[in-house]
Design a protein around this motif. Structure first.
Motif, PDB file in Angstrom:
ATOM      1  N   GLU A 248       0.809  -1.124   0.164  1.00  0.00           N
ATOM      2  CA  GLU A 248      -0.158  -0.016   0.135  1.00  0.00           C
ATOM      3  C   GLU A 248       0.850   1.250   0.000  1.00  0.00           C
ATOM      4  O   GLU A 248       1.797   1.331   0.698  1.00  0.00           O
ATOM      5  CB  GLU A 248      -0.806  -0.169   1.195  1.00  0.00           C
ATOM      6  CG  GLU A 248      -1.719   1.212   1.293  1.00  0.00           C
ATOM      7  CD  GLU A 248      -2.717   0.922   2.551  1.00  0.00           C
ATOM      8  OE1 GLU A 248      -3.041   2.308   2.703  1.00  0.00           O
ATOM      9  OE2 GLU A 248      -2.965   0.123   3.336  1.00  0.00           O
ATOM     10  N   TYR A 250       1.106   5.574  -0.412  1.00  0.00           N
ATOM     11  CA  TYR A 250       0.644   6.856  -0.729  1.00  0.00           C
ATOM     12  C   TYR A 250       2.004   8.055  -0.505  1.00  0.00           C
ATOM     13  O   TYR A 250       2.830   7.886   0.199  1.00  0.00           O
ATOM     14  CB  TYR A 250      -0.459   7.384   0.506  1.00  0.00           C
ATOM     15  CG  TYR A 250       0.089   7.470   1.817  1.00  0.00           C
ATOM     16  CD1 TYR A 250      -0.177   6.493   2.675  1.00  0.00           C
ATOM     17  CD2 TYR A 250       0.417   8.659   2.502  1.00  0.00           C
ATOM     18  CE1 TYR A 250      -0.041   6.498   4.055  1.00  0.00           C
ATOM     19  CE2 TYR A 250       0.797   8.759   3.789  1.00  0.00           C
ATOM     20  CZ  TYR A 250       0.532   7.766   4.483  1.00  0.00           C
ATOM     21  OH  TYR A 250       0.993   7.864   5.935  1.00  0.00           O
ATOM     22  N   ASN A 259       1.606  13.991  -8.101  1.00  0.00           N
ATOM     23  CA  ASN A 259       0.718  13.583  -8.930  1.00  0.00           C
ATOM     24  C   ASN A 259       1.028  12.722  -9.988  1.00  0.00           C
ATOM     25  O   ASN A 259       0.718  11.660 -10.546  1.00  0.00           O
ATOM     26  CB  ASN A 259      -0.095  15.023  -9.553  1.00  0.00           C
ATOM     27  CG  ASN A 259      -0.852  15.346  -8.737  1.00  0.00           C
ATOM     28  OD1 ASN A 259      -1.726  14.710  -7.689  1.00  0.00           O
ATOM     29  ND2 ASN A 259      -1.682  16.663  -8.890  1.00  0.00           N
ATOM     30  N   ARG A 262       1.870   9.241  -8.760  1.00  0.00           N
ATOM     31  CA  ARG A 262       0.729   8.351  -8.661  1.00  0.00           C
ATOM     32  C   ARG A 262       0.113   8.049  -9.764  1.00  0.00           C
ATOM     33  O   ARG A 262      -0.278   6.789  -9.978  1.00  0.00           O
ATOM     34  CB  ARG A 262      -0.441   9.299  -8.074  1.00  0.00           C
ATOM     35  CG  ARG A 262      -0.080   9.767  -6.445  1.00  0.00           C
ATOM     36  CD  ARG A 262      -1.581  10.388  -6.152  1.00  0.00           C
ATOM     37  NE  ARG A 262      -1.386  10.948  -4.733  1.00  0.00           N
ATOM     38  CZ  ARG A 262      -1.408  12.147  -4.661  1.00  0.00           C
ATOM     39  NH1 ARG A 262      -1.684  13.174  -5.848  1.00  0.00           N
ATOM     40  NH2 ARG A 262      -1.241  12.817  -3.570  1.00  0.00           N
ATOM     41  N   THR A 263       0.363   8.495 -10.908  1.00  0.00           N
ATOM     42  CA  THR A 263       0.037   8.578 -12.224  1.00  0.00           C
ATOM     43  C   THR A 263       0.928   7.169 -12.876  1.00  0.00           C
ATOM     44  O   THR A 263       0.225   6.182 -13.264  1.00  0.00           O
ATOM     45  CB  THR A 263       0.114   9.573 -13.320  1.00  0.00           C
ATOM     46  OG1 THR A 263      -0.639  10.628 -12.868  1.00  0.00           O
ATOM     47  CG2 THR A 263      -0.185   9.082 -14.803  1.00  0.00           C
ATOM     48  N   LEU A 265       2.494   5.082 -10.763  1.00  0.00           N
ATOM     49  CA  LEU A 265       2.217   3.860 -10.184  1.00  0.00           C
ATOM     50  C   LEU A 265       0.987   3.304 -10.640  1.00  0.00           C
ATOM     51  O   LEU A 265       0.902   1.942 -10.807  1.00  0.00           O
ATOM     52  CB  LEU A 265       1.966   4.249  -8.767  1.00  0.00           C
ATOM     53  CG  LEU A 265       1.640   3.198  -7.700  1.00  0.00           C
ATOM     54  CD1 LEU A 265       2.961   2.222  -7.575  1.00  0.00           C
ATOM     55  CD2 LEU A 265       1.564   3.889  -5.943  1.00  0.00           C
ATOM     56  N   ASN A 266       0.009   3.974 -10.821  1.00  0.00           N
ATOM     57  CA  ASN A 266      -1.451   3.568 -11.330  1.00  0.00           C
ATOM     58  C   ASN A 266      -1.203   2.823 -12.877  1.00  0.00           C
ATOM     59  O   ASN A 266      -1.787   1.861 -13.119  1.00  0.00           O
ATOM     60  CB  ASN A 266      -2.317   4.563 -11.267  1.00  0.00           C
ATOM     61  CG  ASN A 266      -2.731   5.034  -9.835  1.00  0.00           C
ATOM     62  OD1 ASN A 266      -2.831   4.257  -9.078  1.00  0.00           O
ATOM     63  ND2 ASN A 266      -3.295   6.215  -9.882  1.00  0.00           N
ATOM     64  N   ASN A 267      -0.443   3.487 -13.683  1.00  0.00           N
ATOM     65  CA  ASN A 267      -0.385   2.864 -14.861  1.00  0.00           C
ATOM     66  C   ASN A 267       0.586   1.892 -15.107  1.00  0.00           C
ATOM     67  O   ASN A 267       0.507   0.887 -15.965  1.00  0.00           O
ATOM     68  CB  ASN A 267       0.248   4.039 -15.798  1.00  0.00           C
ATOM     69  CG  ASN A 267      -0.737   5.202 -16.024  1.00  0.00           C
ATOM     70  OD1 ASN A 267      -2.003   5.101 -15.991  1.00  0.00           O
ATOM     71  ND2 ASN A 267      -0.257   6.309 -16.398  1.00  0.00           N
ATOM     72  N   MET A 269       1.175  -0.682 -12.585  1.00  0.00           N
ATOM     73  CA  MET A 269       0.787  -1.754 -11.374  1.00  0.00           C
ATOM     74  C   MET A 269       1.085  -3.115 -12.147  1.00  0.00           C
ATOM     75  O   MET A 269       1.422  -4.035 -11.418  1.00  0.00           O
ATOM     76  CB  MET A 269      -0.385  -1.502 -10.860  1.00  0.00           C
ATOM     77  CG  MET A 269      -0.457  -0.462 -10.181  1.00  0.00           C
ATOM     78  SD  MET A 269      -2.098  -0.501  -9.146  1.00  0.00           S
ATOM     79  CE  MET A 269      -2.141   0.857  -7.758  1.00  0.00           C
ATOM     80  N   HIS A 270       0.517  -3.115 -13.340  1.00  0.00           N
ATOM     81  CA  HIS A 270       0.713  -4.670 -13.965  1.00  0.00           C
ATOM     82  C   HIS A 270       1.988  -5.140 -14.295  1.00  0.00           C
ATOM     83  O   HIS A 270       2.183  -6.338 -14.571  1.00  0.00           O
ATOM     84  CB  HIS A 270      -0.044  -4.601 -15.291  1.00  0.00           C
ATOM     85  CG  HIS A 270       0.764  -3.695 -16.372  1.00  0.00           C
ATOM     86  ND1 HIS A 270       0.376  -2.327 -16.354  1.00  0.00           N
ATOM     87  CD2 HIS A 270       1.248  -3.881 -17.398  1.00  0.00           C
ATOM     88  CE1 HIS A 270       0.911  -1.809 -17.411  1.00  0.00           C
ATOM     89  NE2 HIS A 270       1.583  -2.787 -17.969  1.00  0.00           N
TER      90      HIS A 270
END
Length: 408
Positions: A248, A250, A259, A262-263, A265-267, A269-270
């Motif tokens: 987890e 943050y 920002n 974060r982008t 990390l989200n893009n 993750m796979h």
């Protein structure tokens, strides 16, 4: 995070004293006895900075367990979990306190000495004068040193000793009357090996990056706040059972800095690979190199709070940063609350003269179980000090202008 109902179920006599959930007072119950206690949380509700006050009876009973309770404050995710741990420790302490007044039969001492000899005195780190507390030392396969504290009652070996360890997960002992200390020791060794990958992952992070919090992590600590750059960091929570999985995360810092992270990390993750170390995965997903201990000093990216002029306040590093790219001044959340309450001066190094008077505009936005503070920066009225990586609450504007005065 567990809510007030869960706390009420665990400790029905412990009641909140304010609407913000920062103060609780009442009684904790163990073995049919009630003990007065008061818990004061900081405004960010971080347990590691909590203050606990209690009656002299409870303080005397828990005197030998203070280091354990401090560890639990750092490792428990919420107040409910800590109260469960506190009641467990209190039960053990009461049991051992009662045992001090129970005369032990000669068989107890002969059995304990025999078990220690079988185990080997080289594995014994400490034995108290009453032969009721024993500390055993062990080394895992990576050379890390560990301790297990055994609290034995007068019915040993019919009843197992209470075991206290610095683990991020519960340590349950399997025991039968014919067992001995070596059985507990072997279970302890097995538990150490089961946590090897978890400690390997965090040791690599501790050795190769700048960890801002916790300052001196224990073996039970599952979180690390890792410095990324100037007033930018990421806080990770690692699962001890699955340390190679995506933790987890943050981010803490100004929006224009965090920002993009974060982008990424989200893009990405796979792309997480369980066969690669935790630190290497974070590097590849975020596309960054974390500041190295061998190249940079901590002062290169850790600025003092612009209000109290200190880096650590009651053990906590600054966790709010001005969003304006020209500023980037960090602050402690507790300092922001204090300034809001009484009015104060705030130093922001960018865009202002050292002799200029500085002023802040504050507003409070209530969220369930949490207060979020949005603070305008002295540099530009439209830039905000971020709160733990969350979006500023620009729709809540109830300004309170602080008084201005010369800083020097």
């Amino acid at each position: 995070m567990a809510g007030p109902r869960a706390l009420l179920r665990q400790c029905p006599l412990l009641l909140p004293q304010d609407r913000h959930g920062t103060a609780y007072e009442g009684f904790v119950t163990a073995q049919g006895r009630n003990f007065h206690i008061r818990i004061l949380l900081p405004v960010d509700l971080q347990l590691k900075n909590a203050r606990i006050e209690c009656s002299w009876r409870l303080k005397r009973i828990l005197h030998g367990y203070r280091h354990i309770l401090k560890q639990r404050l750092h490792s428990c995710p919420d107040l409910v979990s800590f109260m469960v741990e506190l009641k467990t420790v209190l039960e053990i302490a009461l049991k051992n306190t009662q045992d001090l007044h129970i005369s032990r039969p000669p068989e107890y001492y002969s059995c304990l000495v025999r078990d220690l000899e079988i185990l080997g005195w080289n594995r014994v780190a400490y034995v108290d004068t009453g032969l009721s507390t024993v500390k055993l030392k062990a080394e895992d396969s990576c050379g890390r040193q560990h301790l297990i504290t055994l609290k034995l009652n007068a019915k040993y070996p019919t009843e197992p000793p209470d075991c206290l360890v610095d683990f991020p997960v519960p340590f349950a002992v399997s025991w039968m009357p014919q067992n001995s200390l070596i059985d507990i020791y072997n279970q302890f060794l097995a538990a150490l090996e089961s946590l090897k990958e978890f400690w390997d992952a965090l040791d690599e992070i501790d050795g190769k990056t700048w960890v801002l919090e916790p300052e001196n992590p224990t073996r039970s600590a599952t979180t690390r706040r890792i410095a990324i750059g100037n007033n930018v960091s990421v806080n990770i929570e690692v699962d001890p059972r699955h340390p190679n999985m995506l933790p987890e995360c943050y981010f803490l810092g100004a929006d224009h800095e965090v920002n993009p992270l974060r982008t990424k990390l989200n893009n990405n993750m796979h792309l997480w690979d369980p066969e690669v170390s935790l630190l290497q995965n974070l590097r590849e997903l975020l596309g960054i190199d974390f500041p190295s201990r061998g190249v940079l000093e901590k002062s290169d990216f850790a600025k003092d709070c612009g209000i109290c002029y200190a880096y650590r306040l009651e053990g906590s590093a600054p966790d709010h940063v001005c969003d304006d790219p020209r500023c980037g001044q960090p602050f402690h959340q507790a300092c922001l609350y204090e300034v809001k309450g009484r009015g104060a001066q705030l130093a922001s190094p960018a865009g202002t003269s050292a002799q200029q008077a500085l002023a802040l505009t504050f507003c409070i936005k209530q969220e369930p179980m949490r207060n979020i503070v949005a603070v305008t920066c002295p540099v530009t009225p439209n830039s905000y000090i971020s709160s733990l990586g969350r979006e500023p609450q620009a729709d809540c504007m109830h300004p309170v202008r602080c008084s201005s005065a010369e800083l020097w």
